[in-house]
Write a protein that holds these residues in place. Structure first.
Motif, PDB file in Angstrom:
ATOM      1  N   PHE A   1       0.737  -1.369   0.034  1.00 36.85           N
ATOM      2  CA  PHE A   1      -0.089   0.057   0.016  1.00 36.85           C
ATOM      3  C   PHE A   1       0.957   1.194  -0.060  1.00 36.85           C
ATOM      4  CE2 PHE A   1      -3.224  -3.131   1.844  1.00 36.85           C
ATOM      5  CZ  PHE A   1      -4.020  -2.906   0.816  1.00 36.85           C
ATOM      6  N   ASP A   2       1.875   1.176   0.723  1.00 39.20           N
ATOM      7  CA  ASP A   2       2.873   2.314   0.655  1.00 39.20           C
ATOM      8  C   ASP A   2       3.346   2.606  -0.667  1.00 39.20           C
ATOM      9  OD1 ASP A   2       2.644   2.659   3.272  1.00 39.20           O
ATOM     10  OD2 ASP A   2       4.488   1.668   3.979  1.00 39.20           O
ATOM     11  N   ARG A   3       3.924   1.669  -1.496  1.00 34.45           N
ATOM     12  CA  ARG A   3       4.240   1.667  -2.792  1.00 34.45           C
ATOM     13  C   ARG A   3       3.192   2.096  -3.631  1.00 34.45           C
ATOM     14  NH1 ARG A   3       4.552  -3.353  -5.068  1.00 34.45           N
ATOM     15  NH2 ARG A   3       2.313  -3.066  -6.035  1.00 34.45           N
ATOM     16  N   ASP A   4       1.959   1.740  -3.609  1.00 32.49           N
ATOM     17  CA  ASP A   4       0.930   2.037  -4.177  1.00 32.49           C
ATOM     18  C   ASP A   4       0.459   3.710  -4.366  1.00 32.49           C
ATOM     19  OD1 ASP A   4       0.654  -0.432  -5.416  1.00 32.49           O
ATOM     20  OD2 ASP A   4      -0.977  -1.026  -4.291  1.00 32.49           O
ATOM     21  N   TYR A   5       0.472   3.953  -2.894  1.00 30.88           N
ATOM     22  CA  TYR A   5       0.447   5.393  -2.669  1.00 30.88           C
ATOM     23  C   TYR A   5       1.510   6.300  -3.241  1.00 30.88           C
ATOM     24  CZ  TYR A   5      -0.688   9.550  -0.007  1.00 30.88           C
ATOM     25  OH  TYR A   5      -1.083  10.708   0.634  1.00 30.88           O
ATOM     26  N   LYS A   6       2.753   6.224  -3.280  1.00 30.51           N
ATOM     27  CA  LYS A   6       3.966   6.882  -3.640  1.00 30.51           C
ATOM     28  C   LYS A   6       3.608   6.755  -5.190  1.00 30.51           C
ATOM     29  CE  LYS A   6       7.239   5.731  -0.467  1.00 30.51           C
ATOM     30  NZ  LYS A   6       8.716   4.974  -0.120  1.00 30.51           N
ATOM     31  N   ILE A   7       3.084   5.706  -5.873  1.00 23.75           N
ATOM     32  CA  ILE A   7       2.640   5.698  -7.417  1.00 23.75           C
ATOM     33  C   ILE A   7       1.561   6.507  -7.530  1.00 23.75           C
ATOM     34  CG2 ILE A   7       1.979   4.558  -9.382  1.00 23.75           C
ATOM     35  CD1 ILE A   7       3.514   2.177  -8.127  1.00 23.75           C
ATOM     36  N   PHE A   8       0.495   6.790  -6.807  1.00 22.45           N
ATOM     37  CA  PHE A   8      -0.588   7.731  -6.855  1.00 22.45           C
ATOM     38  C   PHE A   8      -0.023   9.128  -6.821  1.00 22.45           C
ATOM     39  CE2 PHE A   8      -3.501  10.215  -4.424  1.00 22.45           C
ATOM     40  CZ  PHE A   8      -4.382  10.369  -5.604  1.00 22.45           C
TER      41      PHE A   8
ATOM     42  N   GLU B   1       2.833  10.363  -7.431  1.00 24.50           N
ATOM     43  CA  GLU B   1       3.689  10.614  -8.636  1.00 24.50           C
ATOM     44  C   GLU B   1       2.801  10.949  -9.614  1.00 24.50           C
ATOM     45  OE1 GLU B   1       6.658  11.560 -11.257  1.00 24.50           O
ATOM     46  OE2 GLU B   1       6.603  11.576  -9.231  1.00 24.50           O
ATOM     47  N   MET B   2       1.775  10.058 -10.105  1.00 22.00           N
ATOM     48  CA  MET B   2       0.745  10.251 -11.193  1.00 22.00           C
ATOM     49  C   MET B   2       0.244  11.820 -10.900  1.00 22.00           C
ATOM     50  SD  MET B   2      -0.740   6.403 -11.538  1.00 22.00           S
ATOM     51  CE  MET B   2      -2.210   6.877 -11.788  1.00 22.00           C
ATOM     52  N   HIS B   3      -0.238  12.002  -9.686  1.00 20.93           N
ATOM     53  CA  HIS B   3      -0.921  13.161  -9.603  1.00 20.93           C
ATOM     54  C   HIS B   3      -0.135  14.378  -9.580  1.00 20.93           C
ATOM     55  CE1 HIS B   3      -3.668  15.929  -7.702  1.00 20.93           C
ATOM     56  NE2 HIS B   3      -2.970  16.307  -6.584  1.00 20.93           N
ATOM     57  N   ARG B   4       1.297  14.340  -9.205  1.00 18.74           N
ATOM     58  CA  ARG B   4       2.109  15.323  -9.742  1.00 18.74           C
ATOM     59  C   ARG B   4       2.500  15.467 -11.161  1.00 18.74           C
ATOM     60  NH1 ARG B   4       7.179  16.060 -11.138  1.00 18.74           N
ATOM     61  NH2 ARG B   4       7.619  14.077 -11.328  1.00 18.74           N
ATOM     62  N   GLN B   5       2.563  14.503 -11.868  1.00 16.18           N
ATOM     63  CA  GLN B   5       2.608  14.364 -13.356  1.00 16.18           C
ATOM     64  C   GLN B   5       1.316  15.172 -14.055  1.00 16.18           C
ATOM     65  OE1 GLN B   5       3.829  10.574 -14.965  1.00 16.18           O
ATOM     66  NE2 GLN B   5       5.617  10.603 -13.777  1.00 16.18           N
ATOM     67  N   ARG B   6       0.213  14.731 -13.359  1.00 15.96           N
ATOM     68  CA  ARG B   6      -1.100  15.369 -13.971  1.00 15.96           C
ATOM     69  C   ARG B   6      -1.134  16.999 -13.799  1.00 15.96           C
ATOM     70  NH1 ARG B   6      -4.369  14.252 -17.728  1.00 15.96           N
ATOM     71  NH2 ARG B   6      -3.883  16.224 -18.125  1.00 15.96           N
ATOM     72  N   GLN B   7      -0.548  17.369 -12.536  1.00 15.41           N
ATOM     73  CA  GLN B   7      -0.704  18.798 -12.401  1.00 15.41           C
ATOM     74  C   GLN B   7       0.437  19.584 -13.280  1.00 15.41           C
ATOM     75  OE1 GLN B   7       0.354  18.691  -8.130  1.00 15.41           O
ATOM     76  NE2 GLN B   7      -1.620  19.343  -7.792  1.00 15.41           N
ATOM     77  N   MET B   8       1.655  18.772 -13.618  1.00 15.38           N
ATOM     78  CA  MET B   8       2.451  19.611 -14.568  1.00 15.38           C
ATOM     79  C   MET B   8       1.990  19.520 -15.988  1.00 15.38           C
ATOM     80  SD  MET B   8       6.055  17.588 -13.318  1.00 15.38           S
ATOM     81  CE  MET B   8       7.135  18.176 -14.479  1.00 15.38           C
TER      82      MET B   8
END
Length: 56
Positions: free
Chosen positions: A35-42, A44-51
């Protein structure tokens, strides 16, 4: 009665109406890494979406 008070009463009533019985389940500590790994991936995806949104 002020509108804020009416909303608070309605929210309280709604919460009580939705309350369900049951038992509490403890988390599985062995699953926390996944779950920690999945949350980190989430995140990062959110950061990329903002970019990408900032490019538009």
């Amino acid at each position: 009665m002020p509108p804020e008070r009416v909303v608070a009463i309605d929210l309280t009533a709604a919460c009580l109406a939705m309350q369900q019985g049951g038992r509490t389940r403890a988390s599985n500590p062995a699953s926390s890494g996944r779950f920690d790994r999945d949350y980190k991936i989430f995140l990062e995806m959110h950061r990329q979406r903002q970019m990408l949104d900032a490019i538009r």
